[in-house]
Design an enzyme around this catalytic site. Structure first.
Site, PDB file in Angstrom:
ATOM      1  N   ARG A 118     -15.864  10.766   4.979  1.00  0.00           N
ATOM      2  CA  ARG A 118     -16.067  10.983   3.531  1.00  0.00           C
ATOM      3  C   ARG A 118     -14.755  11.094   2.744  1.00  0.00           C
ATOM      4  NH1 ARG A 118     -19.769  14.612   5.755  1.00  0.00           N
ATOM      5  NH2 ARG A 118     -21.869  13.732   5.828  1.00  0.00           N
ATOM      6  N   LYS A 140      -8.943   0.889  -7.227  1.00  0.00           N
ATOM      7  CA  LYS A 140     -10.058  -0.007  -6.897  1.00  0.00           C
ATOM      8  C   LYS A 140      -9.884  -0.440  -5.443  1.00  0.00           C
ATOM      9  CE  LYS A 140     -11.394  -2.062 -11.319  1.00  0.00           C
ATOM     10  NZ  LYS A 140     -11.464  -3.308 -12.111  1.00  0.00           N
ATOM     11  N   GLU A 182       0.123 -11.643 -13.411  1.00  0.00           N
ATOM     12  CA  GLU A 182      -0.370 -10.296 -13.759  1.00  0.00           C
ATOM     13  C   GLU A 182       0.688  -9.535 -14.570  1.00  0.00           C
ATOM     14  OE1 GLU A 182      -3.456  -9.520 -13.291  1.00  0.00           O
ATOM     15  OE2 GLU A 182      -4.174 -10.672 -11.564  1.00  0.00           O
ATOM     16  N   LYS A 224      -0.281  -0.114 -16.475  1.00  0.00           N
ATOM     17  CA  LYS A 224      -1.523   0.049 -15.709  1.00  0.00           C
ATOM     18  C   LYS A 224      -1.874   1.533 -15.580  1.00  0.00           C
ATOM     19  CE  LYS A 224      -4.555  -1.330 -12.170  1.00  0.00           C
ATOM     20  NZ  LYS A 224      -4.961  -2.260 -11.147  1.00  0.00           N
ATOM     21  N   GLU A 234     -13.538   2.122 -15.427  1.00  0.00           N
ATOM     22  CA  GLU A 234     -13.796   0.934 -16.250  1.00  0.00           C
ATOM     23  C   GLU A 234     -15.105   0.999 -17.037  1.00  0.00           C
ATOM     24  OE1 GLU A 234     -12.403  -2.779 -14.449  1.00  0.00           O
ATOM     25  OE2 GLU A 234     -13.878  -3.850 -15.635  1.00  0.00           O
ATOM     26  N   ARG A 238     -10.344  -0.011 -19.692  1.00  0.00           N
ATOM     27  CA  ARG A 238      -9.776  -0.624 -18.475  1.00  0.00           C
ATOM     28  C   ARG A 238     -10.114  -2.117 -18.390  1.00  0.00           C
ATOM     29  NH1 ARG A 238      -9.124   1.831 -12.344  1.00  0.00           N
ATOM     30  NH2 ARG A 238      -8.286  -0.077 -11.442  1.00  0.00           N
ATOM     31  N   ASN A 242      -8.548  -7.145 -17.433  1.00  0.00           N
ATOM     32  CA  ASN A 242      -9.173  -8.389 -16.962  1.00  0.00           C
ATOM     33  C   ASN A 242      -8.928  -9.569 -17.898  1.00  0.00           C
ATOM     34  OD1 ASN A 242     -10.187  -6.983 -14.779  1.00  0.00           O
ATOM     35  ND2 ASN A 242     -12.078  -6.431 -15.836  1.00  0.00           N
ATOM     36  N   HIS A 245      -9.483 -13.144 -16.737  1.00  0.00           N
ATOM     37  CA  HIS A 245     -10.159 -13.097 -15.447  1.00  0.00           C
ATOM     38  C   HIS A 245     -11.536 -13.757 -15.446  1.00  0.00           C
ATOM     39  CE1 HIS A 245      -6.773 -10.658 -14.384  1.00  0.00           C
ATOM     40  NE2 HIS A 245      -7.246 -10.341 -13.189  1.00  0.00           N
ATOM     41  N   HIS A 249     -11.769 -16.281 -12.628  1.00  0.00           N
ATOM     42  CA  HIS A 249     -12.744 -16.149 -11.537  1.00  0.00           C
ATOM     43  C   HIS A 249     -13.618 -17.391 -11.449  1.00  0.00           C
ATOM     44  CE1 HIS A 249     -12.499 -11.482 -11.545  1.00  0.00           C
ATOM     45  NE2 HIS A 249     -11.605 -12.026 -10.757  1.00  0.00           N
ATOM     46  N   HIS A 262      -5.231 -16.352  -6.350  1.00  0.00           N
ATOM     47  CA  HIS A 262      -5.845 -15.609  -7.456  1.00  0.00           C
ATOM     48  C   HIS A 262      -4.963 -15.680  -8.714  1.00  0.00           C
ATOM     49  CE1 HIS A 262      -7.870 -12.301  -9.514  1.00  0.00           C
ATOM     50  NE2 HIS A 262      -6.721 -11.669  -9.613  1.00  0.00           N
TER      51      HIS A 262
HETATM   52  P1  NAD Z   1      -2.399 -11.014   0.189  1.00  0.00           P
HETATM   53  O1  NAD Z   1      -2.558  -9.606   0.506  1.00  0.00           O
HETATM   54  O2  NAD Z   1      -3.258 -12.005   0.898  1.00  0.00           O
HETATM   55  O3  NAD Z   1      -0.870 -11.430   0.384  1.00  0.00           O
HETATM   56  C1  NAD Z   1      -0.469 -12.742   0.095  1.00  0.00           C
HETATM   57  C2  NAD Z   1       0.268 -13.392   1.280  1.00  0.00           C
HETATM   58  O4  NAD Z   1       1.597 -12.897   1.346  1.00  0.00           O
HETATM   59  C3  NAD Z   1      -0.344 -13.107   2.633  1.00  0.00           C
HETATM   60  O5  NAD Z   1      -0.217 -14.243   3.433  1.00  0.00           O
HETATM   61  C4  NAD Z   1       0.521 -11.966   3.156  1.00  0.00           C
HETATM   62  O6  NAD Z   1       0.492 -11.874   4.550  1.00  0.00           O
HETATM   63  C5  NAD Z   1       1.870 -12.370   2.645  1.00  0.00           C
HETATM   64  N1  NAD Z   1       2.832 -11.311   2.447  1.00  0.00           N
HETATM   65  C6  NAD Z   1       2.620 -10.097   1.913  1.00  0.00           C
HETATM   66  N2  NAD Z   1       3.775  -9.451   1.723  1.00  0.00           N
HETATM   67  C7  NAD Z   1       4.754 -10.266   2.149  1.00  0.00           C
HETATM   68  C8  NAD Z   1       6.163 -10.173   2.196  1.00  0.00           C
HETATM   69  N3  NAD Z   1       6.816  -9.128   1.680  1.00  0.00           N
HETATM   70  N4  NAD Z   1       6.860 -11.192   2.732  1.00  0.00           N
HETATM   71  C9  NAD Z   1       6.211 -12.297   3.190  1.00  0.00           C
HETATM   72  N5  NAD Z   1       4.889 -12.467   3.148  1.00  0.00           N
HETATM   73  C10 NAD Z   1       4.164 -11.462   2.627  1.00  0.00           C
HETATM   74  O7  NAD Z   1      -2.612 -11.314  -1.384  1.00  0.00           O
HETATM   75  P2  NAD Z   1      -2.284 -10.461  -2.697  1.00  0.00           P
HETATM   76  O8  NAD Z   1      -2.087 -11.473  -3.747  1.00  0.00           O
HETATM   77  O9  NAD Z   1      -1.255  -9.433  -2.462  1.00  0.00           O
HETATM   78  O10 NAD Z   1      -3.659  -9.698  -2.949  1.00  0.00           O
HETATM   79  C11 NAD Z   1      -4.857 -10.378  -3.208  1.00  0.00           C
HETATM   80  C12 NAD Z   1      -5.999  -9.411  -3.011  1.00  0.00           C
HETATM   81  O11 NAD Z   1      -5.829  -8.328  -3.926  1.00  0.00           O
HETATM   82  C13 NAD Z   1      -7.366 -10.017  -3.291  1.00  0.00           C
HETATM   83  O12 NAD Z   1      -8.246  -9.651  -2.277  1.00  0.00           O
HETATM   84  C14 NAD Z   1      -7.774  -9.375  -4.618  1.00  0.00           C
HETATM   85  O13 NAD Z   1      -9.167  -9.220  -4.716  1.00  0.00           O
HETATM   86  C15 NAD Z   1      -7.084  -8.043  -4.524  1.00  0.00           C
HETATM   87  N6  NAD Z   1      -6.803  -7.407  -5.826  1.00  0.00           N
HETATM   88  C16 NAD Z   1      -7.160  -6.101  -5.959  1.00  0.00           C
HETATM   89  C17 NAD Z   1      -6.910  -5.437  -7.147  1.00  0.00           C
HETATM   90  C18 NAD Z   1      -7.236  -3.983  -7.254  1.00  0.00           C
HETATM   91  O14 NAD Z   1      -7.145  -3.431  -8.364  1.00  0.00           O
HETATM   92  N7  NAD Z   1      -7.586  -3.331  -6.174  1.00  0.00           N
HETATM   93  C19 NAD Z   1      -6.264  -6.092  -8.208  1.00  0.00           C
HETATM   94  C20 NAD Z   1      -5.901  -7.434  -8.049  1.00  0.00           C
HETATM   95  C21 NAD Z   1      -6.172  -8.085  -6.833  1.00  0.00           C
HETATM   96  N1  GLY Z   2      -7.112  -5.367 -11.594  1.00  0.00           N
HETATM   97  C1  GLY Z   2      -7.909  -4.793 -12.618  1.00  0.00           C
HETATM   98  C2  GLY Z   2      -8.071  -3.318 -12.502  1.00  0.00           C
HETATM   99  O1  GLY Z   2      -7.474  -2.664 -11.685  1.00  0.00           O
HETATM  100  O2  GLY Z   2      -8.825  -2.764 -13.252  1.00  0.00           O
END
Ligand code: NAD
Ligand code: GLY
Length: 361
Positions: A118, A140, A182, A224, A234, A238, A242, A245, A249, A262
């Site tokens: 939990r 998130k 972003e 942020k 949100e 918040r 987006n 987005h 999306h 993305h």
């Molecule tokens: P990712 O985590 O897949 O990383 C991108 C690539 O870079 C991967 O191949 C990873 O292994 C590599 N990598 C990471 N750090 C590295 C480094 N320092 N050196 C070399 N390679 C490296 O992608 P991302 O763009 O970081 O994240 C995308 C994800 O984030 C999606 O699932 C999306 O839904 C999520 N997201 C979440 C939020 C949130 O608020 N929680 C916001 C935006 C996106």
């Molecule tokens: N990436 C959008 C949010 O965190 O609300």
């Protein structure tokens, strides 16, 4: 080093931003108060940074879990692998999880931390620019379901975020540009001065100048953190995070989450949001051109992908509409630095914006 606080009462936490923070024992030690620690990372990131992180935790009982790279890892199956590892090693409710990676590792680890007994503590050590400016901040957390992205998740805040700007040196160029989409978004929605700074410094960011990166990450996180502090779950403001987005999306879904990152789809989405804002009389053509040119300078593909069609865009955007009780909301720009949330855009106007985008070869 800069420290920014996310103000959420007794769940407030610091974001540390600076060079070589992973080599600084004192930061991580301050936040890891438990004996039991599980570090979750992936096979790409581990060879670069895992030993460095481990060297700061030599007095702890540390388990490491190195998962496969890629979006597919954000799944219930991998959540189960994490939970099993915790149980097999008799991790108690006082343990700490550390996410060492991009948004995939961060979202998965955060959700595992929210679920295990939990809720246990977790620390974000984001290693992509996107994770440092967006996904590691704000709580998130989620995994994907085969029928929908981020469909199983929770709002669950970390106890700290450690954004070491030096790790950006190993990030592939496309990932850097995706993160910049972003960063530009924050300037557009609520920080005109930052947008103007970005216009002057975008080439420094593309060339990974660490001081410029640190400033861009700091401004992004300040923006942020302020929005999240105002509306954690949100229910209102918040949503401005987006911007672009709904369009982005729809592009990602049309491409089945393959080929484009993305942030690349969001870059196109930002331009489409600007175009729609122009059609509604908010922005003039010169401002739309300014936004287009910064996105291009950031290395983003602001052009149509041949597999994206009008029909797919409209269909995918309807999903967004269904999710909000039949009303399609758009985040638009009244001016650079001022976002507005708008409903009920006329279909013809929307089609004009999409057509303009589709005509970009
Ligand atoms: P990712 O985590 O897949 O990383 C991108 C690539 O870079 C991967 O191949 C990873 O292994 C590599 N990598 C990471 N750090 C590295 C480094 N320092 N050196 C070399 N390679 C490296 O992608 P991302 O763009 O970081 O994240 C995308 C994800 O984030 C999606 O699932 C999306 O839904 C999520 N997201 C979440 C939020 C949130 O608020 N929680 C916001 C935006 C996106
Ligand atoms: N990436 C959008 C949010 O965190 O609300």
């Amino acid at each position: 080093m800069k420290t920014i606080n996310v103000e959420l009462g007794d769940r407030s936490y610091p974001i540390y931003i600076g060079q070589k923070l992973l080599s600084d024992k004192s930061i991580i030690k301050k936040h890891v108060t438990s004996k039991q620690v599980l570090i979750i990372t992936n096979e790409v990131i581990a060879p670069y940074y895992l030993d460095l992180l481990l060297s700061n935790l030599s007095d702890k009982q540390v388990e490491t879990l190195i998962l496969p790279d890629g979006e597919k890892t954000k799944s219930l199956e991998h959540l189960n692998i994490i939970i099993s590892r915790l149980l097999k090693n008799k991790f108690s409710r006082t343990c700490t999880l550390i996410a060492l990676g991009g948004g995939v590792v961060g979202d998965l680890t955060g959700f595992a931390a929210a679920c295990y007994q939990r809720g246990v503590k977790f620390i974000q050590v984001p290693t992509t620019l996107l994770a440092q400016v967006d996904s590691s901040v704000g709580g998130k957390t989620a995994v994907n379901h085969p029928l929908g992205k981020n469909m199983i998740g929770a709002f669950y805040q970390p106890i700290s975020v450690i954004a070491d700007t030096s790790v950006i040196s190993t990030l592939p160029g496309r990932e850097l540009s995706a993160g910049l989409a972003e960063v530009i978004k924050y300037g557009l929605i609520r920080d005109k001065k930052f947008f103007e700074w970005l216009q002057k410094n975008i080439s420094k960011l593309i060339n990974r100048d660490e001081a410029a990166l640190a400033y861009a990450i700091e401004r992004s996180c300040i923006n942020k953190a302020e929005v999240v502090a105002e509306d954690e779950t949100e229910s209102g403001v918040r949503a401005i995070l987006n911007l672009g987005h709904t369009f982005g999306h729809a592009i990602e879904t049309a491409l089945e989450y393959k080929e484009w990152l993305h942030g690349e789809a969001i870059g196109c989405g930002l331009l489409m949001a600007a175009d729609l804002s122009y059609r509604l009389g908010y922005l003039n053509e010169a401002t739309v051109a300014t936004i287009e040119s910064i996105l291009m300078e950031a290395g983003l593909p602001v052009k149509n992908h041949p597999r994206v069609t009008m029909q797919k865009m409209l269909e995918n955007m309807k999903v967004d509409k269904k999710a909000k009780d039949g009303v399609l909301y758009f985040i638009l720009l009244e001016s650079i630095g001022k976002a507005v949330i708008t409903a009920d855009i006329k279909t013809e106007m929307l089609e004009e914006t999409i057509n303009k985008y589709l005509s970009r070869g």
